[in-house]
Design an enzyme around this catalytic site. Structure first.
Site, PDB file in Angstrom:
ATOM      1  N   CYS A  82       0.820  -1.210   0.000  1.00 39.26           N
ATOM      2  CA  CYS A  82       0.000   0.000   0.000  1.00 39.26           C
ATOM      3  C   CYS A  82       0.858   1.267   0.000  1.00 39.26           C
ATOM      4  CB  CYS A  82      -0.884   0.031   1.240  1.00 39.26           C
ATOM      5  SG  CYS A  82      -1.894  -1.436   1.388  1.00 39.26           S
ATOM      6  N   ARG A 132       5.010   0.317  -6.281  1.00 33.68           N
ATOM      7  CA  ARG A 132       4.920  -0.578  -5.130  1.00 33.68           C
ATOM      8  C   ARG A 132       3.932  -1.716  -5.388  1.00 33.68           C
ATOM      9  NH1 ARG A 132       6.337   2.341   0.170  1.00 33.68           N
ATOM     10  NH2 ARG A 132       5.147   0.673   1.109  1.00 33.68           N
ATOM     11  N   TRP A 166      -3.177  -2.615  -1.664  1.00 30.94           N
ATOM     12  CA  TRP A 166      -2.798  -3.970  -2.076  1.00 30.94           C
ATOM     13  C   TRP A 166      -3.510  -4.889  -1.098  1.00 30.94           C
ATOM     14  CZ3 TRP A 166       0.309  -8.042  -0.006  1.00 30.94           C
ATOM     15  CH2 TRP A 166       0.742  -8.980  -0.951  1.00 30.94           C
ATOM     16  N   ASN A 215      -1.480   1.337   6.022  1.00 31.10           N
ATOM     17  CA  ASN A 215      -0.596   0.359   5.395  1.00 31.10           C
ATOM     18  C   ASN A 215      -0.212  -0.625   6.489  1.00 31.10           C
ATOM     19  OD1 ASN A 215       1.241  -1.047   3.884  1.00 31.10           O
ATOM     20  ND2 ASN A 215       2.837   0.518   3.960  1.00 31.10           N
ATOM     21  N   GLY A 216      -0.525  -1.897   6.281  1.00 34.65           N
ATOM     22  CA  GLY A 216      -0.170  -2.884   7.300  1.00 34.65           C
ATOM     23  C   GLY A 216      -1.299  -3.862   7.520  1.00 34.65           C
ATOM     24  N   GLU A 218      17.695 -16.951  -9.595  1.00 35.63           N
ATOM     25  CA  GLU A 218      17.270 -15.578  -9.909  1.00 35.63           C
ATOM     26  C   GLU A 218      16.719 -15.498 -11.338  1.00 35.63           C
ATOM     27  OE1 GLU A 218      16.529 -13.033  -8.371  1.00 35.63           O
ATOM     28  OE2 GLU A 218      16.726 -11.360  -9.742  1.00 35.63           O
ATOM     29  N   LYS A 244      12.995 -14.241 -12.120  1.00 39.31           N
ATOM     30  CA  LYS A 244      12.697 -13.114 -13.025  1.00 39.31           C
ATOM     31  C   LYS A 244      11.647 -13.537 -14.050  1.00 39.31           C
ATOM     32  CE  LYS A 244      13.700 -10.255 -11.448  1.00 39.31           C
ATOM     33  NZ  LYS A 244      14.393 -10.308 -10.205  1.00 39.31           N
ATOM     34  N   GLU A 288       8.176 -14.146 -12.400  1.00 40.87           N
ATOM     35  CA  GLU A 288       7.588 -12.909 -11.881  1.00 40.87           C
ATOM     36  C   GLU A 288       6.918 -12.088 -12.979  1.00 40.87           C
ATOM     37  OE1 GLU A 288      10.039 -10.968  -8.185  1.00 40.87           O
ATOM     38  OE2 GLU A 288      11.091 -11.026 -10.084  1.00 40.87           O
ATOM     39  N   HIS A 313      17.968 -35.847 -10.369  1.00 42.98           N
ATOM     40  CA  HIS A 313      17.151 -36.346  -9.262  1.00 42.98           C
ATOM     41  C   HIS A 313      15.731 -35.801  -9.335  1.00 42.98           C
ATOM     42  CE1 HIS A 313      20.730 -38.106  -7.558  1.00 42.98           C
ATOM     43  NE2 HIS A 313      21.351 -36.937  -7.654  1.00 42.98           N
ATOM     44  N   LYS A 326       6.365  -4.241  -4.721  1.00 44.07           N
ATOM     45  CA  LYS A 326       7.783  -3.888  -4.660  1.00 44.07           C
ATOM     46  C   LYS A 326       8.319  -4.021  -3.251  1.00 44.07           C
ATOM     47  CE  LYS A 326      11.597  -2.314  -6.432  1.00 44.07           C
ATOM     48  NZ  LYS A 326      12.325  -3.270  -7.289  1.00 44.07           N
TER      49      LYS A 326
END
Ligand code: G6P
Length: 620
Positions: A2, A27, A75, A101-102, A493, A497, A500, A516, A615
């Site tokens: 948020c 964000r 969010w 926010n929270g 990574e 990427k 995402e 395996h 973000k």
């Protein structure tokens, strides 16, 4: 996560608030709203789901006017993405509005109590509970800040809020509880700003105050008064921020991510600036704030982080163990904080926590830092966001990345900058402990100095091939990324990427583990990205490439430019310049970023704001 913006002053509050929210779009959010007050027009609330542009369209049809107001990008945590769930939320009388926010961890019991008292709710959010509770207490005290204090003292969980009441039309009350993300108050002449993140208000002011846990600020046009939750007065220092807001704009690039990939040579240089003394073969990390003695005492390092930053922590383990000979354990911060870690051995005070976080606000990483503090272990933060919570609570550092604002949700330049700063830290530790001579350190410094140029070459070499490969593979349903040793985190990574931003299912694996399990997935439709620089396990990687080819998998190899053997074995080859093996990950990851970017563009994805991602993750 948020975004919060507030304004009081002579300007049109709507413009300032919307402009601020735009700066916070990176964000990640799913709905937005504002409340603006004018003595003649009263309190004007506008909310809408989806992008901020929806709210702006709404405002074009139903404009708001006034010189005080608040705005929010939401969010979703509690309740779906609906207009009723969007902030600001109102108290019972409709006179008080709140943005948050929270997460209110005990919102259900508070809501139950309020329902019993006869309150009704229009949303499923925990925020509305805060609004109703403030309204409830306001009835008795007729004082907004008192009502906010009473309310906050009943909330559990990390929360940042801003409240406004039409009965006190010259006041905004902002408060912070725990680590739900920051609250910055921007000081202007004759005007004040409030924001969860500083880019929101950098267009207007560079002079900021940051609220600490349990601070409550009364913000008026000509004054900002901060007190503790219990009412005790407190002074907070002002900070001057040098970020250029122009640097936060997209410029000529189609996406912020594209711009940030391209900015990496500069970011890597900025990470080094002022920290290396090539002549003396020394690393100068003055901001580390730990003496040689402190560093010599360290026997164990716990590296902790989330997401992409966790991959940087995995690389850091190799750097620190190899260069400085100190043992490193790496944990996801969300695991570390709950696993009852034993940091110190036999009463010795010999542990150090190394926290990696681009935002400096990730709630799990902050909690891991708190755990270290509780056990008497100093923590060093490697962080990008200036003045963020991690930067402020760390004992050592903050070691800033100096990468400039990173707007794309998928981290690129912050990641490679983290690797460079981790490298500097490892060298600094080696210097204190005498595991490297000045001559050896000089060689590392030389490689570091050459790195930005090699990063630029990598971008140049890799871009045309990545565009071609993206065209070929963007319809793939799955992808596998393989690497070994220090390049295994780079495989992770690369996979992160791709998933995402393109929503292709991708997995990163240590190449030796392929047989395996993941090998069962390989067929002619499966792109397998193999990271195979010429290092001590190069031949093992070549074997893995052959194993993939034998199952008709499509091998995209990342290796040293000019490696004809690798080029022959693979279906496709992306060559990158060679550097020291411990620095090679910085270059190897760049083609993976560029590939993911072009795949996402071809799939028509929202590259900078991928669905469901944020973000800075300030909730658990
Ligand atoms: C979110 C972001 C990731 C980031 C992670 C950790 O998930 O989308 O890009 O790596 O948080 O964030 P931090 O700010 O602590 O590095």
């Amino acid at each position: 996560m948020c975004g919060i913006v507030g304004y009081i002053g002579p300007r049109e509050a709507t413009t300032v608030v919307i402009n601020g929210l735009q700066r916070l779009e990176y964000r990640g959010y799913d709905s937005a709203g504002i409340a603006i007050y004018d003595p003649d027009l009263g309190l004007q609330l506008r909310r809408s789901v989806g992008k901020l542009s929806n709210l702006q369209q709404r405002l074009a049809a139903e404009p708001t006017r006034g010189q005080i107001g608040i705005g929010h990008t939401r969010w979703a945590t509690h309740g779906g993405v609906t207009e009723f769930n969007a902030h600001p939320h109102r108290d019972d009388s409709g006179a008080i509005v709140v943005i948050q926010n929270g997460i209110v961890e005990n919102y259900l019991s508070l809501k139950g109590r309020l329902l019993e008292l006869g309150y009704q709710f229009e949303s499923q959010t925990d925020t509305e509970v805060i609004a109703k509770l403030i309204g409830h207490y306001y009835r008795d005290s007729r004082d907004l800040v008192t009502a906010v204090r009473q309310t906050l003292s009943e909330l559990r969980g990390g929360n940042a809020i801003v409240a406004f009441s039409i009965h006190e039309p010259d006041t905004l009350v902002a408060a912070r509880l725990g680590n739900a993300g920051g609250v910055a108050i921007g000081l202007g002449e004759d005007e004040q700003f409030i924001a969860s993140d500083i880019p929101a208000i950098l267009d207007y002011t560079r002079t900021l105050i940051f609220l600490e846990d349990r601070d409550v600020a009364v913000v008026r046009r000509h004054s900002v008064t901060i007190t503790r939750l219990d009412g005790a007065p407190v002074e907070r220092p002002t900070h001057t921020i040098a970020w250029d807001p122009v640097a936060a704009a997209k410029g000529d690039y189609r996406h912020f991510m594209q711009k940030e990939i391209a900015e990496q040579p500069r970011a890597l240089m900025d990470a080094l600036r002022g920290r290396i003394d090539q002549e003396r073969g020394r690393i100068e990390l003055e901001d580390l704030r730990l003496s040689d003695d402190d560093l010599r005492r360290v026997r164990r390092i716990y590296a902790t982080a989330c997401g992409t930053a966790w991959h940087a922590a995995l690389v850091a383990k190799f750097l620190i163990e190899n260069l400085a000979g100190v043992r490193v354990e790496v944990d996801y911060a969300s695991e570390f904080r709950y696993r009852g870690p034993i940091l110190q051995s036999d009463g010795e005070r010999d542990a150090l926590l190394l926290a990696f976080t681009q935002s400096g606000e990730t709630v799990d990483t902050l909690a891991a830092m708190e755990e270290a503090r509780a056990q008497g272990a100093p923590s060093v933060a490697i962080v990008n966001a200036i003045g963020s919570q991690a930067a402020r609570v760390a004992d050592g550092g903050p070691l800033y990345l100096h990468a400039g604002p990173e707007i794309g949700v998928a981290s690129t330049k912050a990641f490679t900058s983290m690797l460079v700063v981790a490298y500097l830290f490892a060298l600094r530790l080696a210097q204190a402990r005498g595991t490297l001579t000045p001559a050896q350190i000089r060689e590392h410094i030389q490689a570091l100095i050459e790195l930005p140029g090699k990063a630029a070459q990598t971008i140049e070499l890799a871009t045309p091939i990545c565009i071609e490969l993206a065209e070929r593979y963007h319809r793939a349903g799955n992808a596998l990324f393989l690497g070994r040793q220090i390049n295994y985190p780079i495989a992770l990574e690369g996979a992160l990427k791709l998933k995402e931003i393109s929503y292709i299912h991708a997995e990163g694996y240590p190449a030796g583990e392929m047989k395996h399990g993941p090998i069962a997935l390989i067929d002619e439709n499966m792109p397998v990205i193999c990271i195979a620089p010429r290092d001590h396990i190069y031949e093992k990687m070549i074997s893995n490439v052959e194993q993939v080819r034998a199952r008709h998998g499509q091998v995209i190899a990342i290796g040293h430019a000019g490696d004809t053997l690798l080029a022959e074995k693979a279906n496709h080859m992306i060559g990158v310049p060679a550097t020291l093996p411990l620095l090679q990950p910085v270059l190897n990851v760049i083609p993976l970023q560029i590939f993911a970017y072009h795949v996402a563009v071809l799939r028509g994805c929202d590259v900078d704001q991928p669905r469901n991602l944020a973000k800075s993750v300030t909730v658990e």
